[in-house]
Design a protein around this motif. Sequence first.
Motif, PDB file in Angstrom:
ATOM      1  N   GLU A 180      -6.494  12.299  -2.947  1.00 14.24           N
ATOM      2  CA  GLU A 180      -6.161  11.784  -2.273  1.00 14.24           C
ATOM      3  C   GLU A 180      -7.332  10.473  -1.585  1.00 14.24           C
ATOM      4  OE1 GLU A 180      -4.597   9.200   1.115  1.00 14.24           O
ATOM      5  OE2 GLU A 180      -5.677  11.034   0.753  1.00 14.24           O
ATOM      6  N   ASP A 181      -7.799  11.417  -1.360  1.00 15.62           N
ATOM      7  CA  ASP A 181      -8.608  10.068  -1.040  1.00 15.62           C
ATOM      8  C   ASP A 181      -9.535   9.146  -1.564  1.00 15.62           C
ATOM      9  OD1 ASP A 181     -10.722  12.183  -2.069  1.00 15.62           O
ATOM     10  OD2 ASP A 181     -12.364  12.368  -0.653  1.00 15.62           O
ATOM     11  N   GLN A 182      -9.961   9.335  -2.868  1.00 16.30           N
ATOM     12  CA  GLN A 182     -10.804   8.565  -4.025  1.00 16.30           C
ATOM     13  C   GLN A 182      -8.964   7.485  -3.962  1.00 16.30           C
ATOM     14  OE1 GLN A 182     -11.989  11.228  -7.312  1.00 16.30           O
ATOM     15  NE2 GLN A 182     -13.013  11.642  -5.559  1.00 16.30           N
ATOM     16  N   ARG A 183      -7.742   7.895  -4.416  1.00 22.04           N
ATOM     17  CA  ARG A 183      -7.004   7.373  -5.006  1.00 22.04           C
ATOM     18  C   ARG A 183      -6.806   5.546  -3.380  1.00 22.04           C
ATOM     19  NH1 ARG A 183      -1.064   8.306  -4.677  1.00 22.04           N
ATOM     20  NH2 ARG A 183      -1.699  10.089  -3.796  1.00 22.04           N
ATOM     21  N   SER A 184      -6.285   7.164  -2.141  1.00 19.42           N
ATOM     22  CA  SER A 184      -6.692   5.650  -1.082  1.00 19.42           C
ATOM     23  C   SER A 184      -7.803   4.351  -0.958  1.00 19.42           C
ATOM     24  CB  SER A 184      -6.208   6.448   0.219  1.00 19.42           C
ATOM     25  OG  SER A 184      -5.563   7.332   0.160  1.00 19.42           O
ATOM     26  N   LEU A 185      -8.819   5.547  -0.820  1.00 21.23           N
ATOM     27  CA  LEU A 185     -10.100   4.025  -1.102  1.00 21.23           C
ATOM     28  C   LEU A 185      -9.494   2.994  -2.408  1.00 21.23           C
ATOM     29  CD1 LEU A 185     -12.667   3.374   0.110  1.00 21.23           C
ATOM     30  CD2 LEU A 185     -13.029   5.330  -0.943  1.00 21.23           C
ATOM     31  N   TYR A 233       0.408  -1.138  -0.183  1.00 20.15           N
ATOM     32  CA  TYR A 233       0.191   0.431  -0.242  1.00 20.15           C
ATOM     33  C   TYR A 233       0.625   1.510  -0.047  1.00 20.15           C
ATOM     34  CZ  TYR A 233      -3.532   2.929   1.782  1.00 20.15           C
ATOM     35  OH  TYR A 233      -4.379   4.189   1.585  1.00 20.15           O
ATOM     36  N   ALA A 234       1.632   0.738   0.657  1.00 21.28           N
ATOM     37  CA  ALA A 234       2.961   2.312   1.107  1.00 21.28           C
ATOM     38  C   ALA A 234       3.646   3.195  -0.592  1.00 21.28           C
ATOM     39  CB  ALA A 234       3.792   2.417   1.782  1.00 21.28           C
ATOM     40  N   ARG A 235       4.110   1.630  -1.001  1.00 22.70           N
ATOM     41  CA  ARG A 235       4.285   2.094  -2.497  1.00 22.70           C
ATOM     42  C   ARG A 235       3.226   2.015  -3.450  1.00 22.70           C
ATOM     43  NH1 ARG A 235       8.874  -2.802  -3.887  1.00 22.70           N
ATOM     44  NH2 ARG A 235       8.986  -0.839  -6.407  1.00 22.70           N
ATOM     45  N   ALA A 236       2.370   1.469  -3.617  1.00 20.60           N
ATOM     46  CA  ALA A 236       1.423   2.336  -4.268  1.00 20.60           C
ATOM     47  C   ALA A 236       0.745   3.915  -4.674  1.00 20.60           C
ATOM     48  CB  ALA A 236      -0.519   1.590  -3.894  1.00 20.60           C
ATOM     49  N   LEU A 237       1.252   4.551  -3.151  1.00 17.38           N
ATOM     50  CA  LEU A 237       0.750   5.771  -2.519  1.00 17.38           C
ATOM     51  C   LEU A 237       1.948   6.450  -3.550  1.00 17.38           C
ATOM     52  CD1 LEU A 237      -0.422   5.779   0.851  1.00 17.38           C
ATOM     53  CD2 LEU A 237      -1.664   5.803  -1.352  1.00 17.38           C
ATOM     54  N   LEU A 238       3.180   5.763  -3.015  1.00 17.84           N
ATOM     55  CA  LEU A 238       4.230   7.008  -2.745  1.00 17.84           C
ATOM     56  C   LEU A 238       5.187   6.048  -4.258  1.00 17.84           C
ATOM     57  CD1 LEU A 238       5.262   7.068   0.892  1.00 17.84           C
ATOM     58  CD2 LEU A 238       4.771   8.473  -0.621  1.00 17.84           C
ATOM     59  N   ASP A 248      -2.185   3.462 -18.433  1.00 18.53           N
ATOM     60  CA  ASP A 248      -2.946   4.417 -18.177  1.00 18.53           C
ATOM     61  C   ASP A 248      -3.378   5.055 -17.026  1.00 18.53           C
ATOM     62  OD1 ASP A 248      -1.466   5.232 -20.846  1.00 18.53           O
ATOM     63  OD2 ASP A 248      -3.284   4.860 -22.103  1.00 18.53           O
ATOM     64  N   ALA A 249      -4.033   3.502 -16.775  1.00 15.67           N
ATOM     65  CA  ALA A 249      -5.073   3.229 -15.864  1.00 15.67           C
ATOM     66  C   ALA A 249      -4.170   4.130 -14.127  1.00 15.67           C
ATOM     67  CB  ALA A 249      -5.946   2.356 -15.196  1.00 15.67           C
ATOM     68  N   LEU A 250      -3.218   3.067 -14.328  1.00  9.24           N
ATOM     69  CA  LEU A 250      -2.290   3.734 -12.711  1.00  9.24           C
ATOM     70  C   LEU A 250      -2.107   4.971 -12.874  1.00  9.24           C
ATOM     71  CD1 LEU A 250      -0.761   0.403 -12.394  1.00  9.24           C
ATOM     72  CD2 LEU A 250      -2.021   1.481 -10.671  1.00  9.24           C
ATOM     73  N   ALA A 251      -1.637   5.867 -14.089  1.00  5.80           N
ATOM     74  CA  ALA A 251      -0.936   6.685 -14.395  1.00  5.80           C
ATOM     75  C   ALA A 251      -2.167   8.012 -14.300  1.00  5.80           C
ATOM     76  CB  ALA A 251      -0.652   6.769 -16.197  1.00  5.80           C
ATOM     77  N   ARG A 252      -3.144   7.334 -14.635  1.00  6.81           N
ATOM     78  CA  ARG A 252      -4.573   8.604 -13.800  1.00  6.81           C
ATOM     79  C   ARG A 252      -4.774   8.055 -12.751  1.00  6.81           C
ATOM     80  NH1 ARG A 252      -4.182  10.003 -19.113  1.00  6.81           N
ATOM     81  NH2 ARG A 252      -5.156   9.085 -20.513  1.00  6.81           N
ATOM     82  N   LEU A 253      -4.745   7.410 -11.828  1.00  3.22           N
ATOM     83  CA  LEU A 253      -4.725   7.495 -10.494  1.00  3.22           C
ATOM     84  C   LEU A 253      -3.694   8.229  -9.695  1.00  3.22           C
ATOM     85  CD1 LEU A 253      -6.040   5.518  -8.556  1.00  3.22           C
ATOM     86  CD2 LEU A 253      -4.305   3.821  -8.267  1.00  3.22           C
ATOM     87  N   ASP A 254      -3.040   8.947 -10.242  1.00  2.32           N
ATOM     88  CA  ASP A 254      -2.379   9.555  -9.997  1.00  2.32           C
ATOM     89  C   ASP A 254      -2.649  11.086  -9.431  1.00  2.32           C
ATOM     90  OD1 ASP A 254      -0.578   7.423  -8.860  1.00  2.32           O
ATOM     91  OD2 ASP A 254       1.685   8.356 -10.953  1.00  2.32           O
TER      92      ASP A 254
END
Length: 169
Positions: free
Chosen positions: A112-117, A18-23, A102-108
Amino acid sequence: MDEIAAEIEPLIPSLRRYARALLHDRDAADDLVQSTLERALTRWRLRRPGGDLRAWLFAIERNVYLDQRRRAVRRGHAVDLDSRGPIPDSAAGPERSLIARDALARLDDLPEDQRSLLLLIGVEEMSYEQAARVFDVPVGTIMSRLSRAREALRHSVEAGRTTVLRRVK
């Protein structure tokens, strides 16, 4: 202390993921997990006995992440998000791999609250109830936020980026 370690240790890989996905940075993610575990150990006596340890640890990790992010914004520190490598997916074809990238790039680009969820539900496979405990909101709020986050991501991926072409002479 051995009992506490036995409870926490199996959850460390999920915290790290989860930390790697966030950072998007292995070293920063390890630092975040370390801070999370340190905070959890110093506040172990405040944990609800019989409560959901996984949700409690993810809530701590998210709060530590948000604290660090606020601190970085106050300092004006910029984070390089383009240092990520390609996403390996040998089972999927090249088109599917591009869509995932592309989806992961768009995730950024999501708040933040939507991405975390999305990461907690989609990647960490938390239940709505666990996510509600992490965000400290009712389950219905999680469901509506998740729906909005999925729709925002879907719209962003479908809309794509418009490419501006220039004439070269």
